[in-house]
Design an enzyme around this catalytic site. Structure first.
Site, PDB file in Angstrom:
ATOM      1  N   HIS B  52      52.131   7.935  51.964  1.00  0.00           N
ATOM      2  CA  HIS B  52      51.279   9.005  51.428  1.00  0.00           C
ATOM      3  C   HIS B  52      50.266   9.458  52.475  1.00  0.00           C
ATOM      4  CE1 HIS B  52      52.892   7.193  47.730  1.00  0.00           C
ATOM      5  NE2 HIS B  52      52.596   8.322  47.125  1.00  0.00           N
ATOM      6  N   HIS B 292      51.830  15.178  49.851  1.00  0.00           N
ATOM      7  CA  HIS B 292      51.262  14.105  49.028  1.00  0.00           C
ATOM      8  C   HIS B 292      51.923  12.748  49.282  1.00  0.00           C
ATOM      9  CE1 HIS B 292      49.693  12.032  45.418  1.00  0.00           C
ATOM     10  NE2 HIS B 292      50.918  11.550  45.326  1.00  0.00           N
ATOM     11  N   GLU B 448      40.585  -0.109  24.030  1.00  0.00           N
ATOM     12  CA  GLU B 448      41.223  -1.385  24.375  1.00  0.00           C
ATOM     13  C   GLU B 448      41.689  -1.423  25.825  1.00  0.00           C
ATOM     14  OE1 GLU B 448      42.197   0.588  21.825  1.00  0.00           O
ATOM     15  OE2 GLU B 448      41.458  -0.500  20.078  1.00  0.00           O
ATOM     16  N   HIS B 512      50.257  -2.291  12.180  1.00  0.00           N
ATOM     17  CA  HIS B 512      49.312  -3.283  12.707  1.00  0.00           C
ATOM     18  C   HIS B 512      49.941  -4.667  12.865  1.00  0.00           C
ATOM     19  CE1 HIS B 512      46.551  -0.105  11.958  1.00  0.00           C
ATOM     20  NE2 HIS B 512      45.462  -0.831  12.083  1.00  0.00           N
TER      21      HIS B 512
END
Lengths: 737, 737
Positions: B52, B292, B448, B512
């Site tokens: 890169h 890139h 989370e 869940h």
């Protein structure tokens, strides 16, 4: 510890003047309806002492404005095609939706059904703790926060796409809006932010996001963790923002005005409505966390009823007045559908061809013979070695141009995942000059998690009308995993193209090498996970994923960056059986107690196993050696015992697995495994395979040593529990940890 | 398809007047340095035709301002405690960091080391495709986009915490800044948004995020997918925003001014610097996607050199002038450390006790005997049945108050995950009135993924100075999984409290209930995954996670919502062995060809197995029946063959696994398994266990049938490959899909 706030957020009491809803009958009884919804929610949570009453009580007025007025739907035909879609991203608030669907007269949402909320009578119940796609009137299953927002973006994209594809100026057959209701959680979750940013870029002006801003979460007041200016943030992401400030808990009129303004907005942007409410309104703890996720307690439930001037002992009360008020909703809904039916017949006369396509696309049927016939047969595939990701590109170019159901996209890696095709158009707002909403190539940006959840919305719009194809490096499917699990749970099909699927990604290094991820996708129920060995197996996996019988099952293809040869005996029929023999060498003249040696491998490792088998056969000429390709473990599990034993003869032969991933799970299919036991490294892919023990010499020597060790024993065939890891030492030296 | 942009974004050429860096020697040679960095990056990517180059070339001026001026570090002692931390969230741009570390004279970053970038000589190389924490001068491993931004937030929180804990007005021993450099990707990723929002709330004014805004990603110009006003978005999240607009590719002066302003800002907020650069500056394709992630090509590399008026054939050229200019950086760094050493000795005299604590906390040592001694012994544990999540709460209350290393938190579920303790203080900006930066209870919000990545930053600040404890429902650890994998990859310890770990969560329903997730955490290398059966095993898992030998390994405890009894024979020693016998009934007088029947289970299912064993013993009195608890499969794999066979006698007995998760992986440890084969349902937990076949009667009857079936056979002990799923039919009926 943060003290729980001691004073409740002030709420308007007594309730303000009767709000004016569109139809007078509803506006007259609005206060009565809000009281009914709150008392009912309190009762339903109290009955079995569990559930989420707070949001249903605080957002009762939002619900009335939605179901009682602005939303276009027909309760007597929940699946009417041009209905507005409603997504409750804050799924724990499901009682709000259940209760209003009951009041609107959805046939299956009886009072008895409501009472099954949290009850032991759960088989066949619709009153689940979170809304599920199987239930009448529910568009998607929500619960894990943030998913619903992204699902709604997918639904809005689907609607935009079909409108662009089928609508005519004089005849619009797709006119619906997508309404999504969210709390703080979905806004805090990263997937929510990804979806908001993407919807803003796409200018989805058919999407309205209602933010029930009650400033309270499970742990207390929101200001302990979340103090940003959400309206400004969302505006910066390209949304029109409307605020219903002050406490709007009872101000149906203000909410209604905001919803109508959003619905009719000419801004060309999605609309975010920030509505300040009081959670658990009418409870003694209104505005406080305790009302969020627990029963209020008998005494407080009575307080709610006293507050609303009702018999504090009477439970589950809905007055005839309230029921009757919703008659207008039923008649209105019937009318909506009638008008649309007339539009459709008019459309069919004016545009018979388009109408035929329209009906086909929304028939719910997707003839998998079409895809099977479009895919090139093996003799048409390149004979030279190519990466399986490029083979998948051949499938995409064969299918996508001819199958309007395919909406493909990538998380900024379309040049690497080969989900593009000639003549394709980008799915973009026309103003960008990059495409149109009729385009079928989606630029998901660097938003893997939203990509998969948006795909769920695309697939949920109508059965089989869209088959989303999503793609990125396999590694980043872990970012998308929570949404992929929701695809499997809901039975929503996508085709997932997961490329650069091993240390074969090479120099990008261990951060990009998906050791251990396959175990998740192999363990999740209702998910087809394939790792094809060559171009032919790629075609088989694509064909399988497009089957009718898989219309409720997502499929993931794990594909190589590096070249793999086309195997002489590979077959798509073999792919359908999960595992099959692709090579046999040597004779079975062995008298050493072993009928055969089998090398079972997947993906790019299969061709290595084939090479190794030839070499092993030279070392052990008197032994039959088979190479098995196992693109899909679960499909193999479903085969007959006879077939399984013929392919993997664990009873009378030696079976060694070869896969450059974790060995977890291989003990079911082999006696020993050559797998990765650490993370990878950054280096040229060929050298990495050598380094980690997957060079041909290493494979041959390890398996030969293992064979020698076994035949020295009285019973060379290992027993259950004798599973061995042949590369434990090799790999363990590879990484600092 | 979106056409690749045909015209490059205009860039300043020729290079503007020499920028003025802080020290004259550097400012004089700034243009020379930028030219050197760009040519070197182009050469290093070209040598093996991969890598890169674009960002290293476009952000060369940012690098000069950082390493040449504003950052406080000592290249001769990369681990100097009070150094500024630098995080390259855009890890693919690693050449920028490698090259400047070389110029600054970090001993191991020689030119030879740089040349190993993408080379075959990768064993022991530091020139990996992404920066890794093992390398000199690298603070965290980055690569998967967005992780680094959250890591930087964690590092900034650690710095804030230690400053609040140890600094005195007259004696500041913690003064560092955290610098993070990011591209578009990390900003688009959800985890990036979560981290930005949290940093804004926490007012982390020691954190500076540099946004290399080059408007180009792998797929092309950013405007095909990302058109938001990022500065406004980040400002709305509580950040101070500075923009270096126009093309700042060569404007070292403007960049330097912005960085200094950010460093010295009194705003009390983190600072976001939006710097507009031209990717691949000096390439023929500058400003375009091709620069890139691929080699420029020999011809373009020569163009880069011609553009900079250098010998187009000369490679890897760094003039003495440039090397010498960085002498000042070395001397400055040495001076920084000297001054700090004096401050420390001054501090030690004035505040000997604090200084002792400081030195202990930063010694790199964490005596695990401390935690072992703090944990209650089995006789002190509640004898009544409690959820294992509550047992973990007992451990937290025993350890956290006495161990300043513990910084615990939850993603808005602290009331459910029990990571709080008496007298604890919230980690909060004092202005909120909710706590202080000295607090050790972190309110992660509903974020989370960022929670786990922030924990990585906390742990990376200094070895063992902080042991992060993170918590949420097990289901939502899947949201955090990509960051947890990075913990394992980097060898960064956290203790993960994953509660409500099965259908035992009950009414919340299938969304869940974490069916299949354990397979991921069991398969990832360098991760301790425990599912304790009772309070005693919870203590064992906590003790193990805090061991010295696990200071480079994260630990997850999968814990129950529902009550489980304290087992008479459970032991933390057994936990250390991964699996052990907790119950034996019946005699071995059997003459049916089976030495024994073993039920192996985990977590809440162990006590069910114990009950079932008693019942089975009544049905089969002449058979020895063992119950094995298996809290950690990997630890069991590491035991001696003799021990493993004594616990799980797969050769001469029947072994049946019982776990309310997917059966994936159990074939290694059992002949048959009673596991889940679909997603769950919403209902009371006790009823769900009955429904899915985990009721005692069902366990007994299924295992008894299996036993009867086996003993009728000539060889009742199953062979490898005979693995059976005993609940296949039961579970398959449970869910719509």
């Amino acid at each position: 510890m943060t003290p729980a706030p001691t004073t409740a957020i002030p709420a308007h009491t007594p309730i303000t003047q009767p709000p004016k809803a569109a139809n007078s009958s509803l506006s007259d009884v609005a206060p009565e309806v809000l009281a009914t919804v709150r008392c009912l929610a309190a009762d339903l949570v109290q009955q079995f002492n569990g559930g989420h009453p707070g949001t249903a009580m605080g957002a009762a007025a939002i619900g009335l404005a939605l179901w009682g007025d602005v939303m276009r739907f027909n309760p007597k035909n929940a699946n009417w095609l041009d209905r507005d879609r409603f997504v409750l991203s804050a799924g724990h608030a499901c009682l709000l939706q259940y209760i209003y669907m009951h009041l609107c007269g959805y046939p299956t949402w009886t009072m008895d059904m409501l009472k099954r909320y949290h009850s032991r009578d759960f088989i066949g119940s619709q009153s689940a703790g979170h809304p599920e796609i199987e239930f009448e009137g529910v568009e998607v299953t929500t619960g894990p926060l943030g998913q619903g927002v992204a699902n709604a973006v997918g639904l809005a994209m689907a609607s935009k796409h079909f409108a662009a594809r089928y609508n005519k100026d004089d005849c619009k057959v797709v006119n619906n809006k997508i309404w999504c209701m969210t709390g703080d959680g979905c806004i805090q979750e990263g997937i929510g932010c990804e979806a908001l940013s993407m919807a803003g870029h796409l200018g989805l002006d058919n999407l309205i996001l209602i933010y029930d801003n009650n400033r309270v979460t499970v742990d207390g007041n929101i200001d302990i963790c979340f103090t940003e200016d959400t309206s400004a943030k969302v505006r910066a992401m390209g949304w029109e923002v409307i605020e219903v400030k002050d406490d709007a808990t009872n101000d149906v009129q203000a909410i209604l005005a905001a919803l109508r303004k959003a619905r009719d907005s000419p801004s060309g942007r999605p609309v975010f409505i920030n509505i300040w409410t009081t959670i658990g309104f009418a409870s003694q703890n209104q505005g406080l966390a305790p009302t969020h996720g627990a029963a209020l307690g008998e005494e407080d439930v009575e307080h709610v009823k006293r507050f609303h001037k009702r018999d504090e002992k009477a439970k589950y009360v809905v007055s005839d007045e309230v029921y009757n008020a919703f008659d207008s909703v039923k008649s209105r809904g019937k009318n909506y559908e009638q008008v649309w039916n007339e539009t459709m017949s008019n459309y069919s006369q004016k545009y018979p061809e388009l109408a035929a396509e329209f009906k086909q696309q929304f028939s719910g049927q997707l003839d998998s013979k079409i895809s099977a016939n479009l895919l090139p047969t093996k003799d048409k595939l390149p004979t030279s070695a190519i990466p399986t990701r490029k083979a998948s590109g051949i499938a995409v170019q064969a299918l996508a141009p001819k199958m309007p159901q395919i909406l493909a996209g990538s998380a900024d890696l379309s040049g690497s995942t080969f989900v593009t095709w000639k003549e394709m158009e980008d799915f973009q707002p026309p103003v960008t000059g990059h495409g149109s909403y009729a385009g079928r190539q989606i630029r998901y940006g660097i938003r893997e998690h939203a990509m998969a959840a948006i795909a769920n919305g695309l697939a949920a719009y109508n059965p089989n009308a869209i088959v989303p194809v999503i793609s990125t490096f396999f590694m980043f499917f872990l970012y998308a995993a929570p949404a992929i699990r929701m695809s499997a749970l809901q039975g929503l099909r996508f085709i997932g193209i997961a490329t650069h699927d091993s240390i074969g990604i090479g120099e990008d290094g261990p951060t990009h090498q998906p050791i251990g991820l396959a175990s998740l996708f192999r363990a999740i129920p209702n998910l087809n996970f394939f790792r094809p060995a060559d171009a032919e197996e790629v075609m088989g996996a694509w064909q399988f994923g497009m089957e009718e019988k898989n219309q409720h099952t997502p499929t993931i293809l794990s594909l190589s960056r590096q070249n793999v040869p086309l195997l002489p005996n590979s077959s798509r029929e073999g792919v359908y059986r999960g595992a099959y023999i692709v090579k046999t060498v040597g004779s079975s003249a062995s008298n050493n107690g072993l009928a055969s040696l089998t090398l079972v491998a997947t993906g790019g490792e299969v061709s290595r196993a084939v090479e190794a088998a030839d070499e092993l056969s030279r070392l052990i000429p008197d032994l039959a050696i088979n190479v098995v390709s196992m693109p899909n473990q679960r499909l193999f599990d479903q085969q007959s015992k006879e077939y399984r034993q013929s392919v993997l003869p664990l009873h009378n032969g030696l079976v060694v697995a070869i896969e450059a991933w974790s060995s977890y799970g291989w003990a079911r299919y082999s006696h020993a495994a050559m797998c990765m036991h650490t993370f990878g490294l950054s280096g040229p892919q060929a050298d990495l395979f050598e380094h980690f023990g997957f060079g041909i010499k290493s494979i041959v020597s390890h398996i030969h040593d293992y064979y020698q060790k076994r035949i020295k024993l009285q019973s060379p065939v290992p027993c259950a529990g004798d599973f061995e890891e042949l590369l434990l030492d090799v790999a363990a030296t590879a990484h600092a940890h």
